[in-house]
Design a protein around this motif. Structure first.
Motif, PDB file in Angstrom:
ATOM      1  N   LYS A 348      45.560  13.037  53.416  1.00 29.67           N
ATOM      2  CA  LYS A 348      44.839  11.887  53.997  1.00 29.67           C
ATOM      3  C   LYS A 348      43.454  12.310  54.489  1.00 29.67           C
ATOM      4  O   LYS A 348      42.463  11.617  54.267  1.00 29.67           O
ATOM      5  N   ILE A 349      43.392  13.473  55.150  1.00 28.00           N
ATOM      6  CA  ILE A 349      42.080  13.943  55.636  1.00 28.00           C
ATOM      7  C   ILE A 349      41.130  14.112  54.455  1.00 28.00           C
ATOM      8  O   ILE A 349      40.018  13.590  54.443  1.00 28.00           O
ATOM      9  N   PHE A 350      41.569  14.853  53.429  1.00 26.91           N
ATOM     10  CA  PHE A 350      40.658  15.140  52.317  1.00 26.91           C
ATOM     11  C   PHE A 350      40.236  13.848  51.611  1.00 26.91           C
ATOM     12  O   PHE A 350      39.051  13.617  51.366  1.00 26.91           O
ATOM     13  N   SER A 351      41.214  13.003  51.282  1.00 22.38           N
ATOM     14  CA  SER A 351      40.917  11.821  50.469  1.00 22.38           C
ATOM     15  C   SER A 351      39.977  10.860  51.185  1.00 22.38           C
ATOM     16  O   SER A 351      39.032  10.339  50.587  1.00 22.38           O
ATOM     17  N   THR A 352      40.241  10.615  52.473  1.00 26.50           N
ATOM     18  CA  THR A 352      39.411   9.628  53.176  1.00 26.50           C
ATOM     19  C   THR A 352      38.018  10.190  53.440  1.00 26.50           C
ATOM     20  O   THR A 352      37.018   9.472  53.316  1.00 26.50           O
ATOM     21  N   GLU A 353      37.941  11.470  53.770  1.00 33.05           N
ATOM     22  CA  GLU A 353      36.615  12.045  54.030  1.00 33.05           C
ATOM     23  C   GLU A 353      35.821  12.158  52.729  1.00 33.05           C
ATOM     24  O   GLU A 353      34.604  11.983  52.711  1.00 33.05           O
ATOM     25  N   ALA A 354      36.511  12.435  51.628  1.00 37.62           N
ATOM     26  CA  ALA A 354      35.830  12.472  50.322  1.00 37.62           C
ATOM     27  C   ALA A 354      35.335  11.073  49.956  1.00 37.62           C
ATOM     28  O   ALA A 354      34.249  10.912  49.384  1.00 37.62           O
ATOM     29  N   PHE A 355      36.125  10.044  50.281  1.00 40.10           N
ATOM     30  CA  PHE A 355      35.732   8.647  50.017  1.00 40.10           C
ATOM     31  C   PHE A 355      34.447   8.318  50.795  1.00 40.10           C
ATOM     32  O   PHE A 355      33.510   7.723  50.262  1.00 40.10           O
ATOM     33  N   SER A 389      34.583   3.650  55.971  1.00 39.11           N
ATOM     34  CA  SER A 389      34.380   4.086  57.358  1.00 39.11           C
ATOM     35  C   SER A 389      35.660   3.999  58.195  1.00 39.11           C
ATOM     36  O   SER A 389      35.860   4.816  59.090  1.00 39.11           O
ATOM     37  N   ALA A 390      36.527   3.031  57.914  1.00 32.74           N
ATOM     38  CA  ALA A 390      37.730   2.897  58.754  1.00 32.74           C
ATOM     39  C   ALA A 390      38.890   3.753  58.243  1.00 32.74           C
ATOM     40  O   ALA A 390      39.892   3.915  58.939  1.00 32.74           O
ATOM     41  N   THR A 391      38.738   4.315  57.041  1.00 28.85           N
ATOM     42  CA  THR A 391      39.904   5.001  56.457  1.00 28.85           C
ATOM     43  C   THR A 391      40.247   6.310  57.176  1.00 28.85           C
ATOM     44  O   THR A 391      41.371   6.772  57.103  1.00 28.85           O
ATOM     45  N   THR A 392      39.261   6.891  57.871  1.00 26.30           N
ATOM     46  CA  THR A 392      39.584   8.108  58.634  1.00 26.30           C
ATOM     47  C   THR A 392      40.099   7.747  60.021  1.00 26.30           C
ATOM     48  O   THR A 392      40.290   8.624  60.859  1.00 26.30           O
ATOM     49  N   ILE A 393      40.328   6.447  60.249  1.00 27.47           N
ATOM     50  CA  ILE A 393      40.843   6.009  61.565  1.00 27.47           C
ATOM     51  C   ILE A 393      42.282   5.513  61.428  1.00 27.47           C
ATOM     52  O   ILE A 393      43.183   5.979  62.122  1.00 27.47           O
ATOM     53  N   TYR A 394      42.502   4.556  60.489  1.00 27.93           N
ATOM     54  CA  TYR A 394      43.870   4.013  60.456  1.00 27.93           C
ATOM     55  C   TYR A 394      44.842   5.000  59.791  1.00 27.93           C
ATOM     56  O   TYR A 394      44.431   5.879  59.039  1.00 27.93           O
ATOM     57  N   GLY A 395      46.098   4.837  60.152  1.00 33.06           N
ATOM     58  CA  GLY A 395      47.111   5.778  59.644  1.00 33.06           C
ATOM     59  C   GLY A 395      46.951   7.158  60.276  1.00 33.06           C
ATOM     60  O   GLY A 395      47.427   8.152  59.750  1.00 33.06           O
TER      61      GLY A 395
END
Ligand SMILES: Cc1cc2nc3c(=O)[nH]c(=O)nc-3n(C[C@H](O)[C@H](O)[C@H](O)COP(=O)(O)OP(=O)(O)OC[C@H]3O[C@@H](n4cnc5c(N)ncnc54)[C@H](O)[C@@H]3O)c2cc1C
Length: 417
Positions: A348-355, A389-395
Motif C-alpha cells: 500500500k505504501i509503495f503503490s499509493t506513493e508511486a501513484f 492525494s487521499a490514497t496515502t491516508i485512507y486504509g
C-alpha cells in the motif's frame, strides 16, 4: 546496470518506440507465472460475463471509487457466484474450485476490464470477518445476500477525533437486556449510501485499557436512529459522516466476543491493506500522456522522441509494474492462507506513493493541458492528481503503515502505546 536514468530512456525507447532489444539468456525459469488451468477457466468465465453485462457507454469505468458502483453489474456477478469466488459454496462462493490462484485470476479480470470493485472488496473483507467471527445465525442472515449481490457493507472505524488509532473508538455500545444500544458518530463511512450493513467499532468497557474495551458489530443500516450525511471530497468521491443515536442492535450482530473487538479488527485490517488497483490508474495516465506526446511537436520533433519524455513515462510504467507485483503478492499470500504482516502495508505504501509521484510528474510533463478537467485523455492525469492525494491516508496512512513494516518485519521497537 549503471545509471538508472539511462536505463529508463532505454526502456522507454523499447516500450514506446518499439526499439528492439536482445534480452539476456536467463536459463530455465522454474516459476510458472500463469494461472493454473482452473484459474484460466474462472478468469475466462469472468471475462465472458463482463463482456455481456458491461457497457462502456452506460457504466462508469472512469471513477475507481464507490461512485462507479452499478447494482446491475454487481447482481449479475453475484448470480454467477463470481463476486467472492473464494467463499465456501454454501455461502455463494466457488469454494474448493476457486483456490488462491483461480480467485486471483478471476479478480484480476475486474482490473483488466476497468470496473471498480470497491463495494466488492470492502464487502469481501467484512464477509471474512463474519465467516470467522460471526454467529451461525448471522452467517445465515447475511452471507448469501452478500454473495448474491443483494447487499454490501461499509466500514465504520474512523471517528471525528481520529482514525489512525482505531482502538481509541468512543462510539458507545451498552447492554440493554439481550440487545445493545449504540450511540456515537463515525467519519468517512465510505459506501454507506449503498450498503446494507456497517462494520462498527464500539467501546463496550470504558474502564478497560483501550484495546481491551472494544467490541465490533455488523449493524444493519436500516435500524432506527442511524443518519447518513454525504461528504463530497475534491477527489470526486463521496464519503459520509454517520450518526448513531440510541440504535438498538440484537446481540446476534456482534462479531467476536465482547471486549475482544481488537482481534476482529486485527484480522480485518490485514485484509484492507494491499496495493489495490493503483497500477491501473498509473498506466491509464501514462497512456494518455504517451498519446499526447506522440501527437505534439516541439522544435520540429515529436515529443515522444525526446529522451527526457521517454524516461519519465517509462518510470511510471516501471513503478506501476512494481505496484502490481507487490499487490499480487499480498492477494496470493492471503488466498494461499499464508501470512506476512508486512506485505500488505508495504504494497500500500509503495503503490499509493508511486501513484502520487506519477500523477504529479505527468501533470507537469503535459502542462498546461493536463491541468484541465476531463473524463478521458489528459483529463485522467488531472483526475489522478486529485485522486492520488487521499490514497496515502485512507486504509491507514503511510506513516502508520511504515511503523507496521518497521515493527513487524524489521523488528524495530513499537512507536506508540
Ligand atoms: C476519502 C476517504 C475515505 C475514507 N473511507 C473510510 C471508510 O470507509 N471507513 C473508515 O472507517 N475510515 C475511512 N477513512 C478514514 C481513514 O482511514 C483515516 O483518515 C485515516 O485512518 C487517518 O485518520 P485521520 O484522518 O483521523 O488522521 P489521524 O489519525 O488524526 O492522523 C493525523 C496525522 O498523524 C499521523 N499519525 C497518526 N498516528 C501516527 C503514529 N502512530 N505514527 C506516526 N504518525 C502518525 C498520520 O499519519 C497523519 O499524518 C477515509 C478517509 C478518506 C480521506
Amino acid at each position: 546496470m549503471g545509471d538508472p536514468r539511462a536505463e529508463l530512456i532505454r526502456g522507454g525507447r523499447r516500450l514506446l518506440l518499439g526499439e528492439p532489444c536482445i534480452l539476456p539468456d536467463v536459463g530455465i525459469v522454474d516459476v510458472d507465472f500463469d494461472a493454473p488451468p482452473d484459474g484460466q477457466d474462472l478468469a475466462e468465465e469472468t471475462r465472458a460475463l463482463f463482456a455481456r453485462i458491461l457497457e462502456p457507454a452506460h457504466h462508469n469505468l472512469v471513477d475507481h471509487n464507490f461512485e462507479a458502483h452499478a447494482w446491475d453489474v454487481h447482481r449479475a456477478l453475484g448470480e454467477a457466484r463470481l463476486l467472492y469466488p473464494d467463499w465456501p459454496e454454501k455461502w455463494g462462493g466457488r469454494g474448493a474450485d476457486a483456490d488462491a490462484d483461480a480467485t486471483r485470476a478471476s479478480l484480476s479480470v475486474w482490473q483488466e476490464v476497468g470496473y471498480a470493485g470497491l463495494a466488492r472488496s470492502i464487502t469481501a473483507l467484512v464477509g471474512h470477518a463474519i465467516l470467522h467471527f460471526g454467529s451461525t445465525a448471522l452467517r445465515e442472515e447475511v452471507l448469501e445476500r452478500m454473495a448474491k449481490g443483494e447487499a454490501t457493507a461499509c466500514l465504520g472505524y474512523t471517528e471525528p477525533s481520529g482514525g489512525s488509532d482505531v482502538f481509541a473508538a468512543n462510539t458507545k455500545a451498552e447492554r440493554d437486556g439481550e440487545d445493545w444500544i449504540i450511540n456515537g458518530q463515525k467519519m468517512f463511512t465510505s459506501g454507506a449510501e449503498l450498503a446494507s450493513y456497517v462494520m462498527l467499532v464500539t467501546r463496550t468497557d470504558p474502564d478497560a485499557p483501550k484495546h481491551k474495551g472494544i467490541t465490533t458489530f455488523l449493524v444493519p443500516l436500516d435500524k432506527a436512529g442511524i443518519d447518513i450525511h454525504p461528504v463530497h471530497t475534491f477527489m470526486d468521491e463521496r464519503t459520509n459522516a454517520t450518526f448513531y443515536q440510541d440504535v438498538r442492535v440484537e446481540d446476534r450482530y456482534r462479531l467476536g466476543k465482547v471486549n475482544e473487538g481488537a482481534k476482529v479488527l486485527a484480522a480485518a485490517l490485514g485484509f484492507e491493506q494491499g496495493g489495490g488497483y493503483y497500477h491501473i490508474l498509473m498506466r491509464e495516465m501514462a497512456d494518455s500522456v504517451t498519446e499526447w506526446a506522440r501527437s505534439t511537436n516541439r522544435n520540429g520533433q515529436a515529443l515522444i522522441e525526446d529522451s527526457h519524455v521517454l524516461a519519465r513515462i517509462a518510470k511510471v510504467h516501471a513503478e506501476a509494474r512494481i505496484a502490481e507485483v507487490l499487490s499480487g503478492r499480498v492477494l496470493g499470500t492471503r488466498l494461499a492462507g499464508a501470512q506476512d504482516l508486512a506485505f500488505g502495508p508495504a504494497a500500500k505504501i509503495f503503490s499509493t506513493e508511486a501513484f502520487i509521484r506519477a500523477s504529479s510528474d505527468l501533470l507537469d510533463l503535459a502542462a498546461p493541458r493536463s491541468t484541465l478537467r476531463g473524463k478521458d485523455g489528459l483529463g485522467l492525469v488531472e483526475k489522478g492528481y486529485r485522486h492520488s492525494s487521499a490514497t496515502t491516508i485512507y486504509g491507514g496512512t503511510s506513516e502508520v503503515l511504515r511503523n507496521m513494516v518497521a515493527e513487524r518485519r524489521l523488528g524495530l521497537p513499537r512507536s506508540r502505546a
